[in-house]
Design a protein around this motif. Structure first.
Motif, mmCIF file in Angstrom:
data_model
loop_
_atom_site.group_PDB
_atom_site.id
_atom_site.type_symbol
_atom_site.label_atom_id
_atom_site.label_comp_id
_atom_site.label_asym_id
_atom_site.label_seq_id
_atom_site.Cartn_x
_atom_site.Cartn_y
_atom_site.Cartn_z
ATOM 1 N N TYR A 119 0.762 -1.376 -0.018
ATOM 2 C CA TYR A 119 -0.193 -0.053 0.005
ATOM 3 C C TYR A 119 0.919 1.394 -0.032
ATOM 4 O O TYR A 119 0.837 1.942 0.963
ATOM 5 N N PRO A 120 1.461 1.535 -1.284
ATOM 6 C CA PRO A 120 2.481 2.795 -1.170
ATOM 7 C C PRO A 120 1.588 4.064 -1.017
ATOM 8 O O PRO A 120 2.389 4.956 -0.737
ATOM 9 N N LYS A 121 0.423 4.107 -1.277
ATOM 10 C CA LYS A 121 -0.462 5.062 -1.060
ATOM 11 C C LYS A 121 -0.776 5.638 0.327
ATOM 12 O O LYS A 121 -1.027 6.644 0.965
ATOM 13 N N LEU A 122 -0.041 4.844 1.236
ATOM 14 C CA LEU A 122 0.179 4.941 2.683
ATOM 15 C C LEU A 122 0.530 6.606 2.758
ATOM 16 O O LEU A 122 0.233 7.328 3.692
ATOM 17 N N PHE A 123 1.469 6.984 2.017
ATOM 18 C CA PHE A 123 2.138 8.142 1.959
ATOM 19 C C PHE A 123 1.312 9.363 1.742
ATOM 20 O O PHE A 123 1.732 10.529 1.942
ATOM 21 N N SER A 124 0.155 8.762 1.359
ATOM 22 C CA SER A 124 -0.881 10.127 1.113
ATOM 23 C C SER A 124 -1.824 10.273 2.394
ATOM 24 O O SER A 124 -2.542 10.976 2.154
ATOM 25 N N CYS A 125 -1.737 9.379 3.175
ATOM 26 C CA CYS A 125 -2.688 9.116 4.312
ATOM 27 C C CYS A 125 -1.855 9.995 5.614
ATOM 28 O O CYS A 125 -1.057 9.873 5.823
ATOM 29 N N SER A 126 -2.817 11.039 5.925
ATOM 30 C CA SER A 126 -2.318 11.730 7.079
ATOM 31 C C SER A 126 -2.224 10.933 8.242
ATOM 32 O O SER A 126 -2.990 10.122 8.718
ATOM 33 N N LEU A 127 -1.239 11.018 8.932
ATOM 34 C CA LEU A 127 -0.853 10.204 10.215
ATOM 35 C C LEU A 127 -1.933 10.767 11.215
ATOM 36 O O LEU A 127 -2.421 9.904 12.216
ATOM 37 N N ASP A 128 -2.151 12.043 11.301
ATOM 38 C CA ASP A 128 -3.159 12.562 12.618
ATOM 39 C C ASP A 128 -4.588 12.241 12.104
ATOM 40 O O ASP A 128 -5.247 12.217 13.191
ATOM 41 N N ASN A 129 -4.855 12.659 10.898
ATOM 42 C CA ASN A 129 -6.281 12.313 10.806
ATOM 43 C C ASN A 129 -6.860 11.155 10.178
ATOM 44 O O ASN A 129 -7.940 10.853 10.289
ATOM 45 N N LYS A 130 -5.689 10.359 9.690
ATOM 46 C CA LYS A 130 -6.320 8.955 9.366
ATOM 47 C C LYS A 130 -5.581 7.543 9.939
ATOM 48 O O LYS A 130 -6.009 6.827 10.693
ATOM 49 N N CYS A 131 -4.330 7.520 10.032
ATOM 50 C CA CYS A 131 -3.733 6.591 10.580
ATOM 51 C C CYS A 131 -3.542 6.492 11.933
ATOM 52 O O CYS A 131 -4.110 5.163 12.349
ATOM 53 N N ARG A 132 -3.449 7.356 12.757
ATOM 54 C CA ARG A 132 -3.556 7.261 14.244
ATOM 55 C C ARG A 132 -4.875 6.967 14.797
ATOM 56 O O ARG A 132 -4.944 6.062 15.583
ATOM 57 N N PRO A 133 -5.924 7.463 14.155
ATOM 58 C CA PRO A 133 -7.386 7.210 14.457
ATOM 59 C C PRO A 133 -7.454 5.737 14.350
ATOM 60 O O PRO A 133 -8.251 5.307 15.044
ATOM 61 N N VAL A 134 -7.033 5.405 13.090
ATOM 62 C CA VAL A 134 -7.519 3.989 12.892
ATOM 63 C C VAL A 134 -7.024 2.960 13.808
ATOM 64 O O VAL A 134 -7.617 2.029 14.559
ATOM 65 N N VAL A 135 -5.848 3.219 14.141
ATOM 66 C CA VAL A 135 -4.936 2.355 15.229
ATOM 67 C C VAL A 135 -5.608 2.685 16.634
ATOM 68 O O VAL A 135 -5.738 1.405 17.236
ATOM 69 N N GLN A 136 -5.988 3.898 16.825
ATOM 70 C CA GLN A 136 -6.690 3.967 18.278
ATOM 71 C C GLN A 136 -8.014 3.255 18.158
ATOM 72 O O GLN A 136 -8.559 2.554 19.358
ATOM 73 N N TYR A 137 -8.715 3.222 17.161
ATOM 74 C CA TYR A 137 -10.182 2.751 17.027
ATOM 75 C C TYR A 137 -9.895 1.011 17.419
ATOM 76 O O TYR A 137 -10.750 0.425 18.042
ATOM 77 N N LEU A 138 -8.825 0.551 16.850
ATOM 78 C CA LEU A 138 -8.554 -0.881 16.877
ATOM 79 C C LEU A 138 -8.388 -1.146 18.461
ATOM 80 O O LEU A 138 -8.679 -2.198 19.021
ATOM 81 N N ARG A 139 -7.476 -0.403 18.902
ATOM 82 C CA ARG A 139 -7.057 -0.408 20.339
ATOM 83 C C ARG A 139 -8.192 -0.456 21.009
ATOM 84 O O ARG A 139 -8.459 -1.192 22.108
ATOM 85 N N ASP A 140 -9.098 0.393 20.968
ATOM 86 C CA ASP A 140 -10.336 0.653 21.754
ATOM 87 C C ASP A 140 -11.347 -0.583 21.502
ATOM 88 O O ASP A 140 -12.107 -1.030 22.493
ATOM 89 N N LEU A 141 -11.275 -1.457 20.527
ATOM 90 C CA LEU A 141 -11.985 -2.640 20.345
ATOM 91 C C LEU A 141 -11.123 -3.916 21.127
ATOM 92 O O LEU A 141 -11.850 -5.005 21.043
ATOM 93 N N GLY A 142 -9.926 -3.471 21.576
ATOM 94 C CA GLY A 142 -9.504 -4.786 22.285
ATOM 95 C C GLY A 142 -8.370 -5.246 21.646
ATOM 96 O O GLY A 142 -7.670 -6.359 22.039
ATOM 97 N N PHE A 143 -7.923 -4.797 20.515
ATOM 98 C CA PHE A 143 -6.805 -5.186 19.678
ATOM 99 C C PHE A 143 -5.380 -5.006 20.427
ATOM 100 O O PHE A 143 -5.334 -3.836 20.962
ATOM 101 N N THR A 144 -4.551 -5.729 20.703
ATOM 102 C CA THR A 144 -3.346 -5.509 21.139
ATOM 103 C C THR A 144 -2.262 -4.824 19.968
ATOM 104 O O THR A 144 -2.695 -4.958 18.723
ATOM 105 N N ASP A 145 -1.271 -4.247 20.235
ATOM 106 C CA ASP A 145 -0.447 -3.570 19.240
ATOM 107 C C ASP A 145 -0.154 -4.632 18.325
ATOM 108 O O ASP A 145 0.314 -4.617 16.860
ATOM 109 N N SER A 146 0.518 -5.999 19.107
ATOM 110 C CA SER A 146 1.058 -7.016 18.174
ATOM 111 C C SER A 146 -0.055 -7.303 17.234
ATOM 112 O O SER A 146 0.182 -7.783 15.812
ATOM 113 N N GLN A 147 -1.281 -7.409 17.471
ATOM 114 C CA GLN A 147 -2.209 -7.873 16.716
ATOM 115 C C GLN A 147 -2.683 -6.859 15.607
ATOM 116 O O GLN A 147 -2.802 -7.212 14.459
#
Length: 202
Positions: free
Chosen positions: A143-171
């Motif tokens: 997914y090279p288009k990752l570099f067009s995704c804002s870290l603050d507006n997309k990447c970090r919120p997605v990770v935080q959402y998964l954490r809120d669901l109970g996913f561990t960082d390794s998962q």
């Protein structure tokens, strides 16, 4: 490839024979040779950036795909300050040439991305998330288009959402390595796809 063509003056007596081979006898020419580049990307002259990629090893049929994904715009950019350093940067991340070809063909905009404000911060973020070098490299290839995704507006919120669901960082690392396109989704679209994600969950 290069085709050497000689424009010859054609007389009416040979016009029918020449036309049978697809030639045109509508005008007389100077007889001076001319060189035309014939490639799968068309007969248009390559820009210096495109020519460097071809000489570096990018197949010409891949150049056609690159132009298509650039909305048929020619790839521009200074060879010494943008093209060469970006290819070297991808190589130093551990990508073999065949994967670099995939990245630049599917995401030619990478040559215009800033190292300080885009490329390096995204790689560092993936590393901080827990990815090793090979996982970072594979995520970029997939997914090279990752570099067009804002870290603050997309990447970090997605990770935080998964954490809120109970996913561990390794998962989360395993999920994103397999499906890095999730980082390009809005939270609403991500929620809509939770049926798929639950199969990867705790």
């Amino acid at each position: 490839s290069l085709l050497l063509c000689t424009d010859l003056a054609v007389t009416p007596s040979c016009s029918r024979s020449w036309s049978a081979f697809g030639g045109s006898c509508s005008a007389r020419h100077s007889g001076r040779p001319r060189i035309v580049r014939q490639s799968s990307s068309g007969t248009d002259a390559l820009t210096p950036a495109e020519a460097h990629l071809v000489s570096w090893g990018l197949p010409e049929e891949q150049m056609s795909k690159l132009r298509s994904r650039s909305r048929r715009q020619k790839l521009t950019g200074d060879v010494d300050s943008r093209i060469k350093p970006t290819l070297k940067w991808l190589s130093e991340l551990g990508l073999p040439d065949v994967d670099i070809q995939k990245v630049v063909t599917s995401y030619p905009s990478i040559f215009s991305r800033s190292w300080d404000s885009c490329l390096n911060p995204h790689v560092q973020w993936l590393s901080d998330l827990g990815m090793d070098n090979s996982q970072v490299a594979q995520t970029i290839v997939r997914y090279p288009k990752l570099f067009s995704c804002s870290l603050d507006n997309k990447c970090r919120p997605v990770v935080q959402y998964l954490r809120d669901l109970g996913f561990t960082d390794s998962q989360i690392v395993r999920v994103l390595e397999r499906m890095p396109v999730l980082l390009g989704l809005s939270l609403k679209r991500l929620v809509d796809r939770m049926t798929i994600l639950k199969t990867q969950g705790p």
